[in-house]
Each structure stands twice: as structure tokens, then as C-alpha cells.
Enzyme design. Sequence first.
Site, PDB file in Angstrom:
ATOM      1  N   ASP A  63      76.637  32.886  64.088  1.00  0.00           N
ATOM      2  CA  ASP A  63      77.751  33.793  64.368  1.00  0.00           C
ATOM      3  C   ASP A  63      77.337  35.186  63.900  1.00  0.00           C
ATOM      4  O   ASP A  63      77.684  35.633  62.812  1.00  0.00           O
ATOM      5  CB  ASP A  63      79.012  33.313  63.650  1.00  0.00           C
ATOM      6  CG  ASP A  63      80.254  34.140  63.998  1.00  0.00           C
ATOM      7  OD1 ASP A  63      80.168  34.987  64.911  1.00  0.00           O
ATOM      8  OD2 ASP A  63      81.290  33.932  63.350  1.00  0.00           O
ATOM      9  N   THR A  84      72.258  38.150  61.540  1.00  0.00           N
ATOM     10  CA  THR A  84      71.850  39.366  60.872  1.00  0.00           C
ATOM     11  C   THR A  84      72.492  40.567  61.562  1.00  0.00           C
ATOM     12  O   THR A  84      72.516  40.656  62.789  1.00  0.00           O
ATOM     13  CB  THR A  84      70.317  39.507  60.889  1.00  0.00           C
ATOM     14  OG1 THR A  84      69.745  38.408  60.168  1.00  0.00           O
ATOM     15  CG2 THR A  84      69.864  40.807  60.270  1.00  0.00           C
ATOM     16  N   ASN A 109      63.142  31.083  69.248  1.00  0.00           N
ATOM     17  CA  ASN A 109      63.936  32.251  69.594  1.00  0.00           C
ATOM     18  C   ASN A 109      63.166  33.526  69.306  1.00  0.00           C
ATOM     19  O   ASN A 109      62.358  33.589  68.384  1.00  0.00           O
ATOM     20  CB  ASN A 109      65.280  32.235  68.844  1.00  0.00           C
ATOM     21  CG  ASN A 109      65.230  32.999  67.531  1.00  0.00           C
ATOM     22  OD1 ASN A 109      65.351  34.239  67.512  1.00  0.00           O
ATOM     23  ND2 ASN A 109      65.030  32.279  66.429  1.00  0.00           N
ATOM     24  N   ARG A 110      63.437  34.525  70.121  1.00  0.00           N
ATOM     25  CA  ARG A 110      62.945  35.872  69.851  1.00  0.00           C
ATOM     26  C   ARG A 110      64.092  36.854  70.114  1.00  0.00           C
ATOM     27  O   ARG A 110      63.973  37.831  70.855  1.00  0.00           O
ATOM     28  CB  ARG A 110      61.704  36.190  70.710  1.00  0.00           C
ATOM     29  CG  ARG A 110      61.832  35.961  72.200  1.00  0.00           C
ATOM     30  CD  ARG A 110      60.614  36.532  72.943  1.00  0.00           C
ATOM     31  NE  ARG A 110      60.691  36.332  74.386  1.00  0.00           N
ATOM     32  CZ  ARG A 110      60.127  35.320  75.040  1.00  0.00           C
ATOM     33  NH1 ARG A 110      59.437  34.395  74.384  1.00  0.00           N
ATOM     34  NH2 ARG A 110      60.241  35.236  76.354  1.00  0.00           N
ATOM     35  N   MET A 111      65.237  36.554  69.499  1.00  0.00           N
ATOM     36  CA  MET A 111      66.455  37.309  69.767  1.00  0.00           C
ATOM     37  C   MET A 111      66.305  38.783  69.417  1.00  0.00           C
ATOM     38  O   MET A 111      66.756  39.655  70.159  1.00  0.00           O
ATOM     39  CB  MET A 111      67.628  36.702  69.002  1.00  0.00           C
ATOM     40  CG  MET A 111      67.882  35.225  69.294  1.00  0.00           C
ATOM     41  SD  MET A 111      68.264  34.867  71.011  1.00  0.00           S
ATOM     42  CE  MET A 111      69.920  35.523  71.124  1.00  0.00           C
ATOM     43  N   PHE A 113      67.462  40.444  66.447  1.00  0.00           N
ATOM     44  CA  PHE A 113      68.623  41.030  65.762  1.00  0.00           C
ATOM     45  C   PHE A 113      69.610  41.650  66.754  1.00  0.00           C
ATOM     46  O   PHE A 113      70.117  42.755  66.556  1.00  0.00           O
ATOM     47  CB  PHE A 113      68.198  42.095  64.755  1.00  0.00           C
ATOM     48  CG  PHE A 113      67.521  41.593  63.510  1.00  0.00           C
ATOM     49  CD1 PHE A 113      67.469  40.247  63.197  1.00  0.00           C
ATOM     50  CD2 PHE A 113      66.926  42.491  62.629  1.00  0.00           C
ATOM     51  CE1 PHE A 113      66.838  39.788  62.035  1.00  0.00           C
ATOM     52  CE2 PHE A 113      66.296  42.052  61.466  1.00  0.00           C
ATOM     53  CZ  PHE A 113      66.248  40.700  61.167  1.00  0.00           C
ATOM     54  N   ASN A 137      74.303  38.625  56.206  1.00  0.00           N
ATOM     55  CA  ASN A 137      72.857  38.793  56.292  1.00  0.00           C
ATOM     56  C   ASN A 137      72.558  40.142  56.950  1.00  0.00           C
ATOM     57  O   ASN A 137      73.063  40.435  58.031  1.00  0.00           O
ATOM     58  CB  ASN A 137      72.301  37.627  57.127  1.00  0.00           C
ATOM     59  CG  ASN A 137      70.801  37.567  57.162  1.00  0.00           C
ATOM     60  OD1 ASN A 137      70.150  38.503  57.584  1.00  0.00           O
ATOM     61  ND2 ASN A 137      70.246  36.431  56.766  1.00  0.00           N
ATOM     62  N   SER A 173      62.375  37.792  59.492  1.00  0.00           N
ATOM     63  CA  SER A 173      62.421  37.469  60.916  1.00  0.00           C
ATOM     64  C   SER A 173      61.090  37.851  61.563  1.00  0.00           C
ATOM     65  O   SER A 173      60.568  38.939  61.324  1.00  0.00           O
ATOM     66  CB  SER A 173      63.553  38.229  61.612  1.00  0.00           C
ATOM     67  OG  SER A 173      63.436  38.093  63.018  1.00  0.00           O
ATOM     68  N   ASN A 175      60.794  38.473  64.673  1.00  0.00           N
ATOM     69  CA  ASN A 175      61.112  39.071  65.965  1.00  0.00           C
ATOM     70  C   ASN A 175      61.442  40.554  65.918  1.00  0.00           C
ATOM     71  O   ASN A 175      61.816  41.137  66.939  1.00  0.00           O
ATOM     72  CB  ASN A 175      62.286  38.305  66.594  1.00  0.00           C
ATOM     73  CG  ASN A 175      61.957  36.839  66.787  1.00  0.00           C
ATOM     74  OD1 ASN A 175      60.871  36.504  67.235  1.00  0.00           O
ATOM     75  ND2 ASN A 175      62.879  35.971  66.409  1.00  0.00           N
ATOM     76  N   THR A 176      61.342  41.178  64.744  1.00  0.00           N
ATOM     77  CA  THR A 176      61.485  42.629  64.603  1.00  0.00           C
ATOM     78  C   THR A 176      60.145  43.167  64.145  1.00  0.00           C
ATOM     79  O   THR A 176      59.631  42.743  63.103  1.00  0.00           O
ATOM     80  CB  THR A 176      62.584  42.978  63.590  1.00  0.00           C
ATOM     81  OG1 THR A 176      63.850  42.543  64.109  1.00  0.00           O
ATOM     82  CG2 THR A 176      62.641  44.478  63.334  1.00  0.00           C
ATOM     83  N   LYS A 215      65.862  36.500  51.946  1.00  0.00           N
ATOM     84  CA  LYS A 215      65.425  35.410  52.824  1.00  0.00           C
ATOM     85  C   LYS A 215      63.967  35.608  53.184  1.00  0.00           C
ATOM     86  O   LYS A 215      63.582  36.663  53.692  1.00  0.00           O
ATOM     87  CB  LYS A 215      66.277  35.365  54.093  1.00  0.00           C
ATOM     88  CG  LYS A 215      65.989  34.146  54.979  1.00  0.00           C
ATOM     89  CD  LYS A 215      67.056  33.987  56.035  1.00  0.00           C
ATOM     90  CE  LYS A 215      66.865  32.685  56.834  1.00  0.00           C
ATOM     91  NZ  LYS A 215      67.975  32.460  57.781  1.00  0.00           N
ATOM     92  N   THR A 243      63.965  28.660  54.419  1.00  0.00           N
ATOM     93  CA  THR A 243      63.151  29.743  54.956  1.00  0.00           C
ATOM     94  C   THR A 243      63.706  30.186  56.300  1.00  0.00           C
ATOM     95  O   THR A 243      64.606  29.550  56.863  1.00  0.00           O
ATOM     96  CB  THR A 243      61.692  29.294  55.202  1.00  0.00           C
ATOM     97  OG1 THR A 243      61.696  28.265  56.215  1.00  0.00           O
ATOM     98  CG2 THR A 243      61.059  28.754  53.947  1.00  0.00           C
ATOM     99  N   ASN A 244      63.100  31.247  56.816  1.00  0.00           N
ATOM    100  CA  ASN A 244      63.355  31.684  58.177  1.00  0.00           C
ATOM    101  C   ASN A 244      62.553  30.808  59.151  1.00  0.00           C
ATOM    102  O   ASN A 244      61.998  29.779  58.753  1.00  0.00           O
ATOM    103  CB  ASN A 244      62.966  33.170  58.318  1.00  0.00           C
ATOM    104  CG  ASN A 244      63.878  33.934  59.261  1.00  0.00           C
ATOM    105  OD1 ASN A 244      64.152  33.489  60.372  1.00  0.00           O
ATOM    106  ND2 ASN A 244      64.341  35.086  58.821  1.00  0.00           N
ATOM    107  N   THR A 245      62.473  31.220  60.412  1.00  0.00           N
ATOM    108  CA  THR A 245      61.705  30.474  61.406  1.00  0.00           C
ATOM    109  C   THR A 245      60.209  30.709  61.214  1.00  0.00           C
ATOM    110  O   THR A 245      59.781  31.647  60.551  1.00  0.00           O
ATOM    111  CB  THR A 245      62.114  30.892  62.825  1.00  0.00           C
ATOM    112  OG1 THR A 245      61.940  32.310  62.956  1.00  0.00           O
ATOM    113  CG2 THR A 245      63.569  30.553  63.088  1.00  0.00           C
ATOM    114  N   SER A 317      69.771  24.664  63.770  1.00  0.00           N
ATOM    115  CA  SER A 317      69.256  23.902  64.913  1.00  0.00           C
ATOM    116  C   SER A 317      69.795  22.486  64.926  1.00  0.00           C
ATOM    117  O   SER A 317      70.066  21.924  65.998  1.00  0.00           O
ATOM    118  CB  SER A 317      67.725  23.886  64.893  1.00  0.00           C
ATOM    119  OG  SER A 317      67.209  25.194  64.982  1.00  0.00           O
TER     120      SER A 317
END
Length: 348
Positions: A63, A84, A109-111, A113, A137, A173, A175-176, A215, A243-245, A317
Amino acid sequence: MLYSLIRPLLFSLDPETAHRATFNAIEKVHRLGLLTGGPIPCQPRNVMGLDFPNPVGVAAGMDKNGEHLEALASLGFGFIEIGTVTPRPQPGNPRPRLFRIPEANAIINRMGFNNQGVDNLVANVRRSNYYGILGINIGKNFDTPVERAADDYLICLSKIYRHAGYVVVNISSPNTPHLRQLQNAEELDHLLGLLKSKQMELADEHAKYTPLAVKIAPDLEPPQIASIAALLMKHQIDGIIATNTTLSRTGVEALPHASEKGGLSGAPLRERATAVVRHLHGVLQGAIPIISVGGIMCAADAKEKIDAGASLVQIYSGLIYRGPQLVSEVARALCASSVPDLLCPGSG
């Protein structure tokens, strides 16, 4: 049982479309009064100075904008983490950017943020009737140079401080661009010093101490973990989330979507995430509590994290693959006065 019936329909949809559809359904059921539960009963656990009604939380990313707090709470979570969130709204990476790997109970995922910005999140929290423990977060905008990342974290911290039960600094993350660089000793030392100073300033301003957690990634070597742990203790950080991904593809090699860029979560992350928790616990020796997330697909996986040294667990997940029943399954197992040997469904 109901989720097992509707999961094939959800899995026939694009993952982001399915995510929205699921939340729409949960919201409707909640508003009809058919989801009226609160946290699963348990002996409260005091972690970071907060009394968690049970040790099972929802991880950040589920969320992002704090739009579904009451509905999530009705599923039985002991705490909720949103975000985040970044100072300014941003769309995230181009779609498609979320991929299921059902053969391995995994997600990539490669959302990037994607979120509606910190002001929107604060407005959502203020409108909510959720009064449980809320983690928020925070991260940096994608176009903020990494050497100015602290500015973004400080903006977010200042705006959310009074509304959060605890705050999580996401430096992990994948992905950033360059974000994980902030886990390096020199950058992390500088960032933590600024954040701790701001935390104490805000505590005085609001007459409220809001714990600060960090994190970290699962792709760290033991010396890096030890270095991070030492810095967390030096700056008196209140908690760590592990942990994160992961960037690893161990466990999904040659499966469809395994070559997609992004972070891998789900069952293949379990062992790697647990190993980080175990190593952290050995270094920290209880000085800082650990919240564990990564690969929890059943009660046995959660118990493994607690046995490795975690005080609390989070799921994401597993919720997608197992449905809401996972929350009560894990909470009731961890809250039992004596926990039998547990096996995941389909194992043993």
C-alpha cells in the site's frame, strides 16, 4: 479457501491490474462489514519501544500511498508499513514492471518508487481511522542525485514524523539508480548522522519519539553487514529491516520472466534473507531489534526468521500467493505458547 478459488482469475490479469482489483474487492467487503477483524490476539511484543499486538506485519510496497489502511488492518496484521514514499510524486519505471513466477512462488518487480508523493500520503493517513502501529517507508526521488539523497529523506522524515509509529529509511531498493550506494560505509555514516539529528529535533518539537529503522539489501557480504550494523549502533538507530528484494536469480533460473530486470522476492529469497538476519543477530547481539521480511510463504518460514533472531516479521509475496489466510496462519503459530515443528504446505 475463497482465495484459492479466485486466485486463477487474478493471475489471469496483468499483475498491477490484479493488485488494484484485489484492493477494490477488499475495500468493498470491508465496507460491507464482512471484514471486521482486528489484529490476531497475542501477547504484545515490545519492539523499538512500541507494543505490537502481534508480530506479523505487511511489508512496504503493498500500500504505497496509505490508501487501504483500515481494510489491511481487518485482515489481522499486527502492524502495517506503507510507502516507499518520496518527496515529490513520481510515476516509477515504465510498464510492464511487475512479473509473477508462479512455478517458484516468486515475483520480480522494477516499480521504481511509483507513488503520489509524501503530501498525498500524509493526507491519506490523516483521513484514515486506522489507529494501529503504522510504519512509513521513505526514499529519494529518482532524479535526485545520490549525493543529495539526504535532502529527500529529511523532507519526508519531517512531514511524516508525527503521523508514523516508526519510520523506515529505504536505502536498498535495486530499482532506483545508485540508491544502494547509500549502504556504503561513508555515505551511510553521513546519512545516519543527519537523520538521527533530525529525529531528535522532531522528537522535541512534537513531544513524541518516533523510532527510526533502516532497510537493507539481501545481497550484502558479511563484512558489509557487520559495517552497517556497527554504524546503526553508533548512531543509535532503533531498528533494522532485513531484507529488501534480491538481484540474484537463484531458484528461478530458466523460468519465464527470470531474465527481467528488477528485484526478486518470494520463496527463492527465503534462505538468503534468513542468512542476513542470522548474521545481523550475531553481530548486534540484541542491541538493535530486527524485522525480517523475505520469502515467508507459511508459518514455518516465519518461525525460521524468529529463530534466526528476528523480533517481528513482514509478508508481501506470500500474501499474493497464499492470500489473507497466511496472516492468521503465521500469527497464530508465532503467538502459540508452544510452537510445534512446522512444515509449509506441500513440503515434507
